[in-house]
Design a protein around this motif. Structure first.
Motif, PDB file in Angstrom:
ATOM      1  N   PRO A  43       8.267   0.978   3.648  1.00 72.02           N
ATOM      2  CA  PRO A  43       9.003   2.242   3.626  1.00 72.02           C
ATOM      3  C   PRO A  43       8.132   3.502   3.706  1.00 72.02           C
ATOM      4  N   CYS A  44       7.052   3.566   2.957  1.00 71.92           N
ATOM      5  CA  CYS A  44       6.225   4.776   2.896  1.00 71.92           C
ATOM      6  C   CYS A  44       4.778   4.392   3.190  1.00 71.92           C
ATOM      7  N   ARG A  45       4.405   4.472   4.445  1.00 71.00           N
ATOM      8  CA  ARG A  45       3.096   3.968   4.874  1.00 71.00           C
ATOM      9  C   ARG A  45       1.903   4.674   4.225  1.00 71.00           C
ATOM     10  N   PRO A  46       1.896   5.999   4.094  1.00 74.09           N
ATOM     11  CA  PRO A  46       0.741   6.631   3.436  1.00 74.09           C
ATOM     12  C   PRO A  46       0.561   6.181   1.991  1.00 74.09           C
ATOM     13  N   LEU A  47       1.655   5.963   1.289  1.00 71.91           N
ATOM     14  CA  LEU A  47       1.560   5.488  -0.089  1.00 71.91           C
ATOM     15  C   LEU A  47       1.019   4.061  -0.135  1.00 71.91           C
ATOM     16  N   ILE A  48       1.425   3.238   0.801  1.00 73.70           N
ATOM     17  CA  ILE A  48       0.919   1.869   0.886  1.00 73.70           C
ATOM     18  C   ILE A  48      -0.571   1.882   1.230  1.00 73.70           C
ATOM     19  N   ASP A  49      -0.991   2.769   2.126  1.00 70.50           N
ATOM     20  CA  ASP A  49      -2.413   2.885   2.477  1.00 70.50           C
ATOM     21  C   ASP A  49      -3.245   3.253   1.254  1.00 70.50           C
ATOM     22  N   PHE A  50      -2.792   4.247   0.525  1.00 74.54           N
ATOM     23  CA  PHE A  50      -3.521   4.710  -0.656  1.00 74.54           C
ATOM     24  C   PHE A  50      -3.575   3.637  -1.736  1.00 74.54           C
ATOM     25  N   SER A  51      -2.444   2.992  -1.992  1.00 71.82           N
ATOM     26  CA  SER A  51      -2.419   1.965  -3.036  1.00 71.82           C
ATOM     27  C   SER A  51      -3.244   0.751  -2.644  1.00 71.82           C
ATOM     28  N   THR A  52      -3.277   0.417  -1.361  1.00 65.83           N
ATOM     29  CA  THR A  52      -4.122  -0.684  -0.903  1.00 65.83           C
ATOM     30  C   THR A  52      -5.593  -0.362  -1.119  1.00 65.83           C
ATOM     31  N   CYS A  53      -5.974   0.886  -0.879  1.00 62.21           N
ATOM     32  CA  CYS A  53      -7.360   1.296  -1.103  1.00 62.21           C
ATOM     33  C   CYS A  53      -7.722   1.224  -2.589  1.00 62.21           C
ATOM     34  N   ILE A  54      -6.830   1.675  -3.458  1.00 60.23           N
ATOM     35  CA  ILE A  54      -7.087   1.651  -4.899  1.00 60.23           C
ATOM     36  C   ILE A  54      -7.190   0.218  -5.410  1.00 60.23           C
ATOM     37  N   VAL A  55      -6.279  -0.650  -4.970  1.00 63.25           N
ATOM     38  CA  VAL A  55      -6.296  -2.046  -5.416  1.00 63.25           C
ATOM     39  C   VAL A  55      -7.549  -2.754  -4.898  1.00 63.25           C
ATOM     40  N   THR A  56      -7.937  -2.489  -3.662  1.00 66.00           N
ATOM     41  CA  THR A  56      -9.149  -3.096  -3.105  1.00 66.00           C
ATOM     42  C   THR A  56     -10.386  -2.630  -3.873  1.00 66.00           C
ATOM     43  N   PHE A  57     -10.448  -1.352  -4.204  1.00 66.36           N
ATOM     44  CA  PHE A  57     -11.566  -0.817  -4.975  1.00 66.36           C
ATOM     45  C   PHE A  57     -11.642  -1.467  -6.357  1.00 66.36           C
ATOM     46  N   PHE A  58     -10.486  -1.607  -7.011  1.00 68.06           N
ATOM     47  CA  PHE A  58     -10.429  -2.232  -8.325  1.00 68.06           C
ATOM     48  C   PHE A  58     -10.892  -3.690  -8.257  1.00 68.06           C
ATOM     49  N   LEU A  59     -10.401  -4.441  -7.278  1.00 69.61           N
ATOM     50  CA  LEU A  59     -10.783  -5.846  -7.160  1.00 69.61           C
ATOM     51  C   LEU A  59     -12.265  -6.006  -6.836  1.00 69.61           C
ATOM     52  N   LEU A  60     -12.791  -5.111  -6.021  1.00 67.56           N
ATOM     53  CA  LEU A  60     -14.220  -5.153  -5.702  1.00 67.56           C
ATOM     54  C   LEU A  60     -15.063  -4.843  -6.935  1.00 67.56           C
ATOM     55  N   LEU A  61     -14.644  -3.875  -7.743  1.00 71.66           N
ATOM     56  CA  LEU A  61     -15.368  -3.575  -8.981  1.00 71.66           C
ATOM     57  C   LEU A  61     -15.297  -4.741  -9.962  1.00 71.66           C
ATOM     58  N   GLN A  62     -14.142  -5.387 -10.054  1.00 73.54           N
ATOM     59  CA  GLN A  62     -14.001  -6.544 -10.937  1.00 73.54           C
ATOM     60  C   GLN A  62     -14.920  -7.674 -10.498  1.00 73.54           C
ATOM     61  N   ALA A  63     -14.994  -7.910  -9.198  1.00 74.70           N
ATOM     62  CA  ALA A  63     -15.848  -8.985  -8.687  1.00 74.70           C
ATOM     63  C   ALA A  63     -17.322  -8.673  -8.935  1.00 74.70           C
ATOM     64  N   LEU A  64     -17.734  -7.435  -8.696  1.00 77.81           N
ATOM     65  CA  LEU A  64     -19.139  -7.075  -8.908  1.00 77.81           C
ATOM     66  C   LEU A  64     -19.509  -7.127 -10.386  1.00 77.81           C
ATOM     67  N   THR A  65     -18.577  -6.752 -11.255  1.00 77.23           N
ATOM     68  CA  THR A  65     -18.833  -6.814 -12.690  1.00 77.23           C
ATOM     69  C   THR A  65     -18.919  -8.257 -13.156  1.00 77.23           C
ATOM     70  N   ALA A  66     -18.052  -9.120 -12.646  1.00 83.19           N
ATOM     71  CA  ALA A  66     -18.059 -10.527 -13.033  1.00 83.19           C
ATOM     72  C   ALA A  66     -19.340 -11.215 -12.572  1.00 83.19           C
ATOM     73  N   LEU A  67     -19.882 -10.801 -11.430  1.00 85.16           N
ATOM     74  CA  LEU A  67     -21.132 -11.376 -10.931  1.00 85.16           C
ATOM     75  C   LEU A  67     -22.349 -10.798 -11.641  1.00 85.16           C
ATOM     76  N   GLY A  68     -22.168  -9.719 -12.374  1.00 79.96           N
ATOM     77  CA  GLY A  68     -23.268  -9.102 -13.095  1.00 79.96           C
ATOM     78  C   GLY A  68     -24.071  -8.133 -12.249  1.00 79.96           C
ATOM     79  N   LEU A  69     -23.509  -7.706 -11.114  1.00 82.27           N
ATOM     80  CA  LEU A  69     -24.225  -6.785 -10.240  1.00 82.27           C
ATOM     81  C   LEU A  69     -23.905  -5.320 -10.524  1.00 82.27           C
ATOM     82  N   PHE A  70     -22.862  -5.083 -11.304  1.00 84.14           N
ATOM     83  CA  PHE A  70     -22.449  -3.718 -11.596  1.00 84.14           C
ATOM     84  C   PHE A  70     -22.114  -3.635 -13.079  1.00 84.14           C
TER      85      PHE A  70
END
Length: 71
Positions: A43-70
């Motif tokens: 329905p709202c493509r810009p909102l989906i784009d922004f939320s996808t970026c935020i979720v991807t950033f969060f998951l990447l930070l979680q993965a780097l923290t779990a690996l001990g790199l961040f």
């Protein structure tokens, strides 16, 4: 632990490098969404784009923290 990344004597903050990696992953995911036809039904493509970026950033930070790199 990644605090700064030095490229040619220029220090890049670790969060900036992570955000750029998340942006690249987001662009890749959105291209997959558009190829699959799913992106057209959202329905709202810009909102989906922004939320996808935020979720991807969060998951990447979680993965780097779990690996001990961040920390």
């Amino acid at each position: 632990m990644i605090n700064d990344i030095a490229i040619g004597g220029v220090f890049i903050p670790g969060l900036l490098a992570t955000a750029l990696a998340a942006l690249v992953c987001t662009l890749w995911l959105l291209s997959i969404f558009s190829l699959s036809g799913l992106y057209r039904r959202l329905p709202c493509r810009p909102l989906i784009d922004f939320s996808t970026c935020i979720v991807t950033f969060f998951l990447l930070l979680q993965a780097l923290t779990a690996l001990g790199l961040f920390a």
